[in-house]
Design a protein around this motif. Sequence first.
Motif, short mmCIF file in Angstrom:
data_model
loop_
_atom_site.label_atom_id
_atom_site.label_comp_id
_atom_site.label_asym_id
_atom_site.label_seq_id
_atom_site.Cartn_x
_atom_site.Cartn_y
_atom_site.Cartn_z
N CYS A 1 -6.84 8.46 17.35
CA CYS A 1 -6.16 7.76 16.25
C CYS A 1 -5.67 8.71 15.16
O CYS A 1 -6.28 9.74 14.88
CB CYS A 1 -7.12 6.76 15.60
SG CYS A 1 -7.76 5.51 16.72
N PHE A 2 -4.57 8.30 14.53
CA PHE A 2 -4.20 8.84 13.23
C PHE A 2 -5.11 8.18 12.19
O PHE A 2 -5.44 7.00 12.30
CB PHE A 2 -2.75 8.51 12.87
CG PHE A 2 -1.72 9.09 13.81
CD1 PHE A 2 -1.51 10.47 13.85
CD2 PHE A 2 -0.96 8.28 14.61
CE1 PHE A 2 -0.56 11.02 14.70
CE2 PHE A 2 0.00 8.81 15.47
CZ PHE A 2 0.20 10.19 15.51
N VAL A 3 -5.50 8.94 11.17
CA VAL A 3 -6.31 8.38 10.08
C VAL A 3 -5.46 8.37 8.82
O VAL A 3 -4.95 9.40 8.39
CB VAL A 3 -7.58 9.22 9.83
CG1 VAL A 3 -8.44 8.55 8.77
CG2 VAL A 3 -8.37 9.38 11.12
N LEU A 4 -5.28 7.19 8.25
CA LEU A 4 -4.48 7.03 7.04
C LEU A 4 -5.36 6.48 5.92
O LEU A 4 -6.13 5.54 6.12
CB LEU A 4 -3.31 6.06 7.27
CG LEU A 4 -2.02 6.63 7.86
CD1 LEU A 4 -2.25 7.13 9.27
CD2 LEU A 4 -0.92 5.58 7.83
N GLU A 5 -5.23 7.09 4.75
CA GLU A 5 -5.83 6.50 3.56
C GLU A 5 -4.90 5.41 3.05
O GLU A 5 -3.69 5.62 2.94
CB GLU A 5 -6.04 7.56 2.48
CG GLU A 5 -7.05 8.63 2.87
CD GLU A 5 -7.23 9.67 1.78
OE1 GLU A 5 -6.67 9.47 0.68
OE2 GLU A 5 -7.93 10.66 2.02
N ALA A 6 -5.46 4.25 2.75
CA ALA A 6 -4.68 3.12 2.24
C ALA A 6 -4.99 2.94 0.76
O ALA A 6 -6.12 2.63 0.38
CB ALA A 6 -5.02 1.85 3.00
N ILE A 7 -3.97 3.14 -0.07
CA ILE A 7 -4.13 3.04 -1.52
C ILE A 7 -3.35 1.81 -2.00
O ILE A 7 -2.11 1.78 -1.89
CB ILE A 7 -3.60 4.30 -2.22
CG1 ILE A 7 -4.30 5.55 -1.64
CG2 ILE A 7 -3.80 4.21 -3.73
CD1 ILE A 7 -3.66 6.85 -2.06
N PRO A 8 -4.02 0.79 -2.50
CA PRO A 8 -3.31 -0.43 -2.90
C PRO A 8 -2.38 -0.18 -4.08
O PRO A 8 -2.68 0.60 -4.97
CB PRO A 8 -4.45 -1.39 -3.28
CG PRO A 8 -5.59 -0.49 -3.63
CD PRO A 8 -5.47 0.72 -2.75
N LYS A 9 -1.25 -0.87 -4.09
CA LYS A 9 -0.26 -0.69 -5.16
C LYS A 9 -0.55 -1.57 -6.36
O LYS A 9 0.12 -1.45 -7.39
CB LYS A 9 1.14 -0.99 -4.61
CG LYS A 9 1.62 0.06 -3.61
CD LYS A 9 3.07 -0.17 -3.21
CE LYS A 9 3.56 0.97 -2.33
NZ LYS A 9 4.98 0.79 -1.93
N TYR B 1 0.81 -1.21 0.00
CA TYR B 1 0.00 0.00 0.00
C TYR B 1 0.85 1.27 0.00
O TYR B 1 1.98 1.28 0.51
CB TYR B 1 -0.90 0.05 1.24
CG TYR B 1 -1.93 -1.05 1.32
CD1 TYR B 1 -3.18 -0.90 0.73
CD2 TYR B 1 -1.65 -2.24 1.98
CE1 TYR B 1 -4.12 -1.91 0.79
CE2 TYR B 1 -2.58 -3.26 2.04
CZ TYR B 1 -3.83 -3.08 1.45
OH TYR B 1 -4.76 -4.09 1.51
N THR B 2 0.26 2.33 -0.55
CA THR B 2 0.73 3.69 -0.33
C THR B 2 -0.19 4.32 0.70
O THR B 2 -1.41 4.21 0.60
CB THR B 2 0.69 4.51 -1.63
OG1 THR B 2 1.57 3.91 -2.59
CG2 THR B 2 1.11 5.95 -1.37
N PHE B 3 0.40 4.96 1.72
CA PHE B 3 -0.39 5.53 2.80
C PHE B 3 -0.33 7.05 2.77
O PHE B 3 0.73 7.64 2.53
CB PHE B 3 0.13 5.04 4.15
CG PHE B 3 0.07 3.54 4.31
CD1 PHE B 3 -1.12 2.91 4.61
CD2 PHE B 3 1.21 2.77 4.13
CE1 PHE B 3 -1.18 1.52 4.74
CE2 PHE B 3 1.17 1.39 4.26
CZ PHE B 3 -0.03 0.76 4.57
N VAL B 4 -1.49 7.68 2.99
CA VAL B 4 -1.59 9.14 3.01
C VAL B 4 -2.23 9.54 4.34
O VAL B 4 -3.34 9.09 4.66
CB VAL B 4 -2.42 9.67 1.84
CG1 VAL B 4 -2.55 11.20 1.94
CG2 VAL B 4 -1.80 9.28 0.51
N LEU B 5 -1.55 10.39 5.11
CA LEU B 5 -2.07 10.83 6.39
C LEU B 5 -3.18 11.84 6.17
O LEU B 5 -2.98 12.89 5.57
CB LEU B 5 -0.95 11.44 7.23
CG LEU B 5 -1.31 11.89 8.65
CD1 LEU B 5 -1.87 10.74 9.47
CD2 LEU B 5 -0.09 12.50 9.32
N ALA B 6 -4.39 11.54 6.69
CA ALA B 6 -5.56 12.39 6.46
C ALA B 6 -5.93 13.23 7.67
O ALA B 6 -6.75 14.14 7.55
CB ALA B 6 -6.76 11.52 6.05
#
Length: 268
Positions: free
Chosen positions: A164-172, A149-154
Motif C-alpha cells: 500500500c501507499f500510506v497517506l496522511e489525511a488532514i481534514p480541511k 482532506y489534504t493528503f500527504v504521501l508518507a
Amino acid sequence: MGVHFGRFARLVAIILVLGVSSLAPISQGQGPDSRTAEVGAQLTNSAPVSLTSDEIVARMLERNRLRNEQLRRYSAVRTYEIKNLEGKVAAQVVVRVDYEAPDKKTFKKTSEKGSGIVRHLVFDRLIQSEGETSAGREHHDSAITAANYTFVLAGEEEVGPYHCFVLEAIPKRKDKYLFEGKIWIETEDFAVAKIAGHPAKKPSFWVNRADFVRQYQRLGGFWFPYRDETSVEVKIYGRRVFTVDHQQYVINPANPLQAETGNMSDRD
C-alpha cells in the motif's frame, strides 16, 4: 464501495450517550490504557514513489466509481460487539445485511446476547442510522475526497497481503464527520485497505479520546470492510471497545435468495 468516516462519527456519539447513562456498571475494574493496535509492517521510504498524493487519491476515486458501477448487490454477516477493559463482552448482535444498488440496505438480526440496554442504545441506533443516511448529505460530507482532506504521501507499507501507499489525511475543517489519521491505499487496485485515526472535532466534553481502525479485504475484484475497531475513552467511565466483524460475503448473486456460500477473501 465509497469510503466514509460517517459511521464512526455516529458510533462515537452513540457510545457517549451509552457511557454516561447506562454502561457504567459493566466495567468495575481498572485496566491498562491501551490504544487500538494498528496492523502492518514498519513504514518504509526506500522504494521510489512516482505518483503524488493527489494522483493516488484521484485514481482511487475513479477505481471506486468503476467498481461501484459493477456492484449490483451483496449480502454479508456482521457481528457487533462491545467489550469492557477486561475484554468481557457486554453485548453482541449478529446481523445479516443486504445491499442493492444504488444505495438500499436492509438489516436482519439473526442472534443477540448480553445487555438489552446496550443492544438498543448502540447497535439498534447505529444500524438504523446507517440505513437512513447511506445516500444522504452526511454520506457526501464524510467522503474521503480532496474536498474534505489534504493528503500527504508518507511512503509505502505492507498491510496483511496488500502492498500500500500510506497517506496522511488532514481534514480541511473541524467537523464531526471528518477524521485525522492515515489511509493505506493498495498499489494495484487503488483501493483503501485500511484507515486509522480519530475524529477531527472532539465529539464531546465527556470524551477524552476516540480512535478507530477499519481494515478492508479484496473479494472477487471488489473491496469490502473486514473489521472495524473503535475505542472510546469516556470521562469517569473509562474505555469502551466496539468491534464489527464482516464475514460471509456473497457478491452479485444471480438469485440472492439462493446464495448460500461466501466469496473467498485474500485474507483467508
